[in-house]
Design an enzyme around this catalytic site. Structure first.
Site, PDB file in Angstrom:
ATOM      1  N   HIS A  24      50.871  -0.667 -46.033  1.00 59.44           N
ATOM      2  CA  HIS A  24      51.180  -0.321 -45.165  1.00 59.44           C
ATOM      3  C   HIS A  24      52.267  -0.385 -44.255  1.00 59.44           C
ATOM      4  O   HIS A  24      52.692   0.429 -43.415  1.00 59.44           O
ATOM      5  CB  HIS A  24      50.073  -1.759 -44.155  1.00 59.44           C
ATOM      6  CG  HIS A  24      50.200  -1.355 -43.238  1.00 59.44           C
ATOM      7  ND1 HIS A  24      48.699  -0.479 -42.880  1.00 59.44           N
ATOM      8  CD2 HIS A  24      50.194  -1.836 -42.027  1.00 59.44           C
ATOM      9  CE1 HIS A  24      48.982  -0.596 -41.186  1.00 59.44           C
ATOM     10  NE2 HIS A  24      50.197  -1.677 -41.215  1.00 59.44           N
ATOM     11  N   SER A  66      61.972   9.849 -29.114  1.00 57.99           N
ATOM     12  CA  SER A  66      62.733   8.775 -28.462  1.00 57.99           C
ATOM     13  C   SER A  66      63.895   9.815 -27.984  1.00 57.99           C
ATOM     14  O   SER A  66      64.230   9.033 -26.722  1.00 57.99           O
ATOM     15  CB  SER A  66      62.612   7.861 -28.386  1.00 57.99           C
ATOM     16  OG  SER A  66      61.291   7.104 -28.637  1.00 57.99           O
ATOM     17  N   TRP A  89      46.137   9.091 -53.917  1.00 55.11           N
ATOM     18  CA  TRP A  89      47.938   8.859 -53.885  1.00 55.11           C
ATOM     19  C   TRP A  89      48.167   7.341 -54.188  1.00 55.11           C
ATOM     20  O   TRP A  89      49.333   6.856 -53.769  1.00 55.11           O
ATOM     21  CB  TRP A  89      48.135   9.470 -53.020  1.00 55.11           C
ATOM     22  CG  TRP A  89      47.891   8.750 -51.968  1.00 55.11           C
ATOM     23  CD1 TRP A  89      46.779   8.266 -51.457  1.00 55.11           C
ATOM     24  CD2 TRP A  89      48.737   7.375 -51.115  1.00 55.11           C
ATOM     25  NE1 TRP A  89      47.478   7.596 -49.762  1.00 55.11           N
ATOM     26  CE2 TRP A  89      48.797   7.138 -49.827  1.00 55.11           C
ATOM     27  CE3 TRP A  89      50.234   7.919 -51.506  1.00 55.11           C
ATOM     28  CZ2 TRP A  89      48.853   5.962 -49.504  1.00 55.11           C
ATOM     29  CZ3 TRP A  89      51.237   6.405 -50.806  1.00 55.11           C
ATOM     30  CH2 TRP A  89      50.593   4.901 -49.667  1.00 55.11           C
ATOM     31  N   THR A 107      52.750  -1.279 -30.306  1.00 52.58           N
ATOM     32  CA  THR A 107      52.485   0.728 -30.194  1.00 52.58           C
ATOM     33  C   THR A 107      52.305   0.960 -29.155  1.00 52.58           C
ATOM     34  O   THR A 107      52.623   1.962 -28.801  1.00 52.58           O
ATOM     35  CB  THR A 107      51.371   0.338 -31.197  1.00 52.58           C
ATOM     36  OG1 THR A 107      51.585   0.159 -32.337  1.00 52.58           O
ATOM     37  CG2 THR A 107      51.668   2.351 -31.525  1.00 52.58           C
ATOM     38  N   SER A 136      65.929   6.371 -54.948  1.00 55.53           N
ATOM     39  CA  SER A 136      65.832   7.705 -53.708  1.00 55.53           C
ATOM     40  C   SER A 136      66.309   6.972 -52.786  1.00 55.53           C
ATOM     41  O   SER A 136      67.186   7.264 -51.692  1.00 55.53           O
ATOM     42  CB  SER A 136      65.899   8.836 -53.615  1.00 55.53           C
ATOM     43  OG  SER A 136      65.771   9.673 -53.333  1.00 55.53           O
ATOM     44  N   SER A 137      65.102   6.106 -52.253  1.00 58.64           N
ATOM     45  CA  SER A 137      64.946   5.496 -50.603  1.00 58.64           C
ATOM     46  C   SER A 137      66.004   4.830 -51.102  1.00 58.64           C
ATOM     47  O   SER A 137      66.222   4.808 -49.452  1.00 58.64           O
ATOM     48  CB  SER A 137      63.237   5.803 -50.414  1.00 58.64           C
ATOM     49  OG  SER A 137      62.413   6.760 -51.001  1.00 58.64           O
ATOM     50  N   GLU A 153      54.753   1.313 -45.609  1.00 62.71           N
ATOM     51  CA  GLU A 153      55.029   2.745 -45.809  1.00 62.71           C
ATOM     52  C   GLU A 153      54.323   3.692 -44.271  1.00 62.71           C
ATOM     53  O   GLU A 153      55.204   4.358 -44.247  1.00 62.71           O
ATOM     54  CB  GLU A 153      54.190   3.297 -47.125  1.00 62.71           C
ATOM     55  CG  GLU A 153      54.675   4.317 -47.276  1.00 62.71           C
ATOM     56  CD  GLU A 153      55.981   5.375 -47.351  1.00 62.71           C
ATOM     57  OE1 GLU A 153      57.053   4.067 -47.670  1.00 62.71           O
ATOM     58  OE2 GLU A 153      56.158   6.348 -47.829  1.00 62.71           O
ATOM     59  N   HIS A 203      43.957  -4.603 -44.359  1.00 63.85           N
ATOM     60  CA  HIS A 203      43.157  -4.005 -43.558  1.00 63.85           C
ATOM     61  C   HIS A 203      43.077  -2.643 -44.331  1.00 63.85           C
ATOM     62  O   HIS A 203      41.316  -1.897 -44.100  1.00 63.85           O
ATOM     63  CB  HIS A 203      43.220  -3.439 -42.197  1.00 63.85           C
ATOM     64  CG  HIS A 203      44.075  -2.977 -42.088  1.00 63.85           C
ATOM     65  ND1 HIS A 203      45.119  -2.944 -41.500  1.00 63.85           N
ATOM     66  CD2 HIS A 203      44.534  -1.774 -42.646  1.00 63.85           C
ATOM     67  CE1 HIS A 203      46.211  -2.361 -40.888  1.00 63.85           C
ATOM     68  NE2 HIS A 203      45.746  -1.524 -41.920  1.00 63.85           N
ATOM     69  N   HIS A 204      42.899  -2.311 -45.760  1.00 64.37           N
ATOM     70  CA  HIS A 204      42.678  -0.885 -46.195  1.00 64.37           C
ATOM     71  C   HIS A 204      41.876  -1.104 -47.431  1.00 64.37           C
ATOM     72  O   HIS A 204      41.173  -0.242 -47.987  1.00 64.37           O
ATOM     73  CB  HIS A 204      44.027  -0.223 -47.348  1.00 64.37           C
ATOM     74  CG  HIS A 204      45.402  -0.504 -46.377  1.00 64.37           C
ATOM     75  ND1 HIS A 204      45.653   1.192 -45.518  1.00 64.37           N
ATOM     76  CD2 HIS A 204      46.410  -0.222 -45.626  1.00 64.37           C
ATOM     77  CE1 HIS A 204      46.463   1.485 -44.456  1.00 64.37           C
ATOM     78  NE2 HIS A 204      46.905  -0.116 -45.099  1.00 64.37           N
ATOM     79  N   ARG A 214      35.076  10.817 -49.262  1.00 66.09           N
ATOM     80  CA  ARG A 214      36.889  11.574 -49.397  1.00 66.09           C
ATOM     81  C   ARG A 214      36.582  11.754 -50.794  1.00 66.09           C
ATOM     82  O   ARG A 214      36.006  11.055 -51.762  1.00 66.09           O
ATOM     83  CB  ARG A 214      37.512  11.057 -48.617  1.00 66.09           C
ATOM     84  CG  ARG A 214      37.928   9.636 -49.463  1.00 66.09           C
ATOM     85  CD  ARG A 214      38.935   8.423 -48.762  1.00 66.09           C
ATOM     86  NE  ARG A 214      40.241   9.213 -49.083  1.00 66.09           N
ATOM     87  CZ  ARG A 214      41.110   8.577 -48.435  1.00 66.09           C
ATOM     88  NH1 ARG A 214      41.077   7.369 -48.735  1.00 66.09           N
ATOM     89  NH2 ARG A 214      42.546   9.166 -49.102  1.00 66.09           N
ATOM     90  N   TYR A 274      54.519   2.667 -42.269  1.00 64.54           N
ATOM     91  CA  TYR A 274      55.564   2.695 -40.314  1.00 64.54           C
ATOM     92  C   TYR A 274      56.835   3.374 -40.931  1.00 64.54           C
ATOM     93  O   TYR A 274      57.630   3.867 -39.853  1.00 64.54           O
ATOM     94  CB  TYR A 274      55.541   0.995 -40.150  1.00 64.54           C
ATOM     95  CG  TYR A 274      54.384   0.504 -39.548  1.00 64.54           C
ATOM     96  CD1 TYR A 274      54.035   1.156 -38.105  1.00 64.54           C
ATOM     97  CD2 TYR A 274      53.027   0.405 -40.277  1.00 64.54           C
ATOM     98  CE1 TYR A 274      53.196   0.759 -36.737  1.00 64.54           C
ATOM     99  CE2 TYR A 274      51.905   0.286 -39.841  1.00 64.54           C
ATOM    100  CZ  TYR A 274      51.860   0.328 -38.262  1.00 64.54           C
ATOM    101  OH  TYR A 274      50.980   0.207 -37.743  1.00 64.54           O
ATOM    102  N   HIS A 321      48.615  16.365 -53.972  1.00 67.89           N
ATOM    103  CA  HIS A 321      49.324  16.598 -52.154  1.00 67.89           C
ATOM    104  C   HIS A 321      49.507  15.549 -52.125  1.00 67.89           C
ATOM    105  O   HIS A 321      50.308  15.437 -50.395  1.00 67.89           O
ATOM    106  CB  HIS A 321      48.054  16.938 -51.516  1.00 67.89           C
ATOM    107  CG  HIS A 321      47.946  16.932 -50.034  1.00 67.89           C
ATOM    108  ND1 HIS A 321      48.264  17.965 -49.325  1.00 67.89           N
ATOM    109  CD2 HIS A 321      46.639  16.321 -49.195  1.00 67.89           C
ATOM    110  CE1 HIS A 321      48.044  17.944 -48.186  1.00 67.89           C
ATOM    111  NE2 HIS A 321      47.454  16.469 -48.555  1.00 67.89           N
ATOM    112  N   ASP A 334      81.371   9.800 -40.916  1.00 69.86           N
ATOM    113  CA  ASP A 334      80.815  10.108 -42.441  1.00 69.86           C
ATOM    114  C   ASP A 334      79.689   9.436 -42.357  1.00 69.86           C
ATOM    115  O   ASP A 334      79.517   8.166 -41.543  1.00 69.86           O
ATOM    116  CB  ASP A 334      80.820  10.907 -43.667  1.00 69.86           C
ATOM    117  CG  ASP A 334      80.658  12.191 -44.371  1.00 69.86           C
ATOM    118  OD1 ASP A 334      79.137  11.691 -44.422  1.00 69.86           O
ATOM    119  OD2 ASP A 334      80.511  13.092 -44.359  1.00 69.86           O
ATOM    120  N   LYS A 393      54.883   1.196 -26.773  1.00 70.02           N
ATOM    121  CA  LYS A 393      55.656   2.664 -26.805  1.00 70.02           C
ATOM    122  C   LYS A 393      54.999   3.462 -26.200  1.00 70.02           C
ATOM    123  O   LYS A 393      55.472   4.110 -25.675  1.00 70.02           O
ATOM    124  CB  LYS A 393      55.815   2.677 -28.390  1.00 70.02           C
ATOM    125  CG  LYS A 393      56.517   1.407 -28.402  1.00 70.02           C
ATOM    126  CD  LYS A 393      56.627   1.553 -30.554  1.00 70.02           C
ATOM    127  CE  LYS A 393      58.110   2.340 -31.091  1.00 70.02           C
ATOM    128  NZ  LYS A 393      58.959   2.197 -30.775  1.00 70.02           N
TER     129      LYS A 393
END
Lengths: 528, 68
Positions: free
Chosen positions: A255, A270, A144, A330, A171-172, A257, A304-305, A452, A259, A79, A108, A333
């Site tokens: 991390h 925006s 994950w 943040t 790909s990315s 990722e 921090h994770h 979890r 963002y 998931h 293009d 924004k």
């Protein structure tokens, strides 16, 4: 080449490109490829959504009813992987493909064939992730994050997963190189960087993040691969390695990722908020700077994770302080979006509703993130449902709501037809209510200590879990309404006016007809 | 690459680039201030990396102060 273009002028269904299925297989057109990205991500969204519903069904009551623990672990793993790499990221690459050439006045993308390859790498990767479920021993129930040593010991499904992650990463990276080159080299004369719509800016910054961190993830999973099969001991303490090393490498990717997913979402919002406020974006330059700043800071806060993984108190303090400081740009924004709406001439069509939903709920997800950044609090809440609630507010109410806002906003430009506004609003309100029914209660579950990634739980958590499961099914079925709205728009929507949103002012609205022609700008637009 | 049109903006001094990067860290910047200056990407990258290192060092020294 130039002459041929000039002759065909404004022919919508230009010159001799393949038709039927080969139009899509061999496409080098940024709009077709964008469309494929968006449909692919929606298909993956449904696959990942079904996995979420399996998780929630099992958690409806304590005890084991529906699935075995191994399968449950596999569902939480895939998931996450499918939603992050298969649904959200490709969705925003789809937006980038459709919009960046039109917004900067280019014909293009810079590398159309590479663009084709970037997309067509995704379906095999998705198939690998799905095929992993059918390997001996079932899918890899490693989460994950694929932490070692679990991932170095998992069954053969892990190898398919590693290969899928590699392909998705390639790909990315190719997509990002394309975006960077397009933005830096193909802007129309007069379209300076600081005149670009903010969506282009957010993608430019995101693309650099992708190029910087996807190789780190690829390295991490390759180390798992060699630990599994080639006798290395990167993460094996018995061989002189260190399993915590994996966590550091993973989150150095992980991390930024977050963002990579959030920043293009900021870009879409925006565009939408100023259009329905009928005011230019408040603090455009601040927004550019804040986005760049968030991107830089995102590299300095990864641990921090992993406060509970074991690290010196100095490191805990450093990562806590640095993380708290991210709240500043943040906050700038969020302030700018609110200030854009302030005294604006607001209307609340579906895109604006989703954008405001984003603003409200993403801010909430940001605040719970701040709560979790405080080390002593996180030690209590780590791996509880509080974390699950937090990142779903960021990922679903943040990224997904923003993607919905963008789809409703640009659907008239893409298809030349209007979607059903009433049904769109229904989709919004159902999504908003059911999202909160699903995830708001999970804050309380987490605070009360429910872990979890566990298929069973203590009986005192039952009520909130039942509420959450009911919400999840409501949210899931609401997305079928979204599919219906989009299909109805494409098949039988009313013809869209040239400029359905009077406040929209980027090039795709001001300089191109609706629907957008097959080739965007054969000659660069004349800009003031 | 940047100044295709309009009047030529003046070249930025080191201090101005530093100010620019620091305002990026805070996320606040006036558009007019940006447009007055011509800044090369190399300048921004060098000053940006140094400012990022400075940021890390500052936080680390605050941590040292707290620990003591």
């Amino acid at each position: 080449m130039e002459a041929a273009h000039a002759q065909h002028g404004h022919d919508d269904h230009a010159h001799g490109h393949p038709t039927g299925i080969m139009r899509w297989v061999k496409s080098t057109n940024h709009k077709d490829i964008g469309t494929m990205y968006l449909w692919f991500s929606f298909a993956m969204f449904l696959v990942g959504g079904v996995m979420a519903l399996i998780i929630r069904t099992e958690l409806f009551q304590p005890g084991l009813q529906i699935v075995q623990p191994d399968f449950f672990n596999s569902m939480t793993t895939y998931h996450g992987l499918i939603m992050v790499f298969g649904a959200i990221m490709p969705a925003f690459v789809g937006f980038a493909n459709w919009l960046i050439p039109m917004q900067i006045g280019a014909p293009d993308m810079a590398f159309p064939r590479m663009n084709n390859l970037s997309f067509w790498l995704l379906p095999p990767a998705a198939l690998l992730l799905i095929a992993a479920q059918f390997m001996p021993g079932g899918g890899a129930g490693v989460g994950w994050t694929m932490y070692a040593p679990l991932s170095t010991q998992a069954g053969p499904a892990m190898d398919l997963t590693i290969f899928a992650v590699h392909i998705l990463g390639i790909s990315s990276i190719m997509g990002s190189i394309n975006i960077i080159t397009t933005i830096l080299n193909m802007r129309a004369p007069g379209m300076s960087l600081m005149k670009m719509p903010l969506f282009c800016w957010t993608w430019l910054i995101t693309a650099y993040l992708v190029v910087a961190v996807m190789p780190v993830l690829a390295g991490a999973v390759t180390m798992i691969l060699t630990d599994r099969h080639f006798g290395t001991h990167f993460f094996n303490a018995a061989g002189g390695g260190d399993p915590v090393l994996y966590q550091h490498i993973f989150w150095f990717f992980g991390h930024p990722e977050v963002y990579i997913i959030a920043i293009p979402a900021f870009g879409v919002v925006s565009q939408v908020i100023p259009a329905f406020s009928r005011k230019p974006l408040f603090g455009y330059a601040s927004m550019v700077y804040a986005t760049a700043s968030i991107a830089i800071l995102s590299f300095m806060v990864w641990a921090h994770h992993m406060y509970t993984a074991g690290m010196p108190v100095e490191a805990q303090l450093y990562f806590m302080y640095a993380t708290v400081l991210i709240a500043v740009p943040t906050g700038v924004k969020v302030f700018n979006w609110v200030a854009t709406m302030w005294k604006g001439s607001l209307t609340f069509e579906t895109p604006m509703l989703f954008a405001i939903g984003f603003l409200f709920l993403f801010t909430l997800g940001g605040f719970t993130g701040l709560v979790l950044s405080i080390t002593p609090v996180d030690v209590q809440l780590h791996d509880t449902y509080y974390v699950v609630a937090h990142f779903h507010y960021v990922m679903v109410a943040g990224a997904l709501f923003s993607a919905f806002a963008g789809i409703y906003f640009w659907l008239p430009k893409w298809t030349g037809k209007m979607y059903d506004e009433t049904l769109g609003k229904w989709h919004f309100w159902l999504s908003l209510v059911f999202f909160n029914v699903t995830f708001f209660v999970q804050h309380f579950l987490g605070l009360a200590g429910m872990p979890r990634r566990i298929p069973d739980y203590a009986v005192q958590f039952t009520e909130f879990n039942m509420i959450s499961t009911i919400g999840a099914f409501g949210f899931g079925f609401s997305q079928l309404l979204f599919l219906y709205v989009v299909v109805k728009c494409i098949r039988s929507g009313e013809k869209a006016p040239e400029k359905p949103w009077e406040g929209a002012d980027s090039l795709e609205w001001t300089h191109l007809p609706t629907p957008a022609p097959w080739h965007s700008f054969e000659t660069p637009p004349v800009l003031k | 690459m940047e100044s295709v049109m309009g009047e030529k903006p003046s070249k930025a001094t080191l201090f101005q680039v530093l100010l620019m990067v620091l305002s990026a860290f805070l996320g606040i910047r006036k558009r007019t201030e940006h447009e007055k200056l011509e800044v090369s990407p190399l300048q921004v990258i060098i000053v940006g990396v140094m400012a990022a290192a400075l940021f890390v060092l500052t936080v680390v020294s605050v941590v040292q102060l707290v620990i003591r």
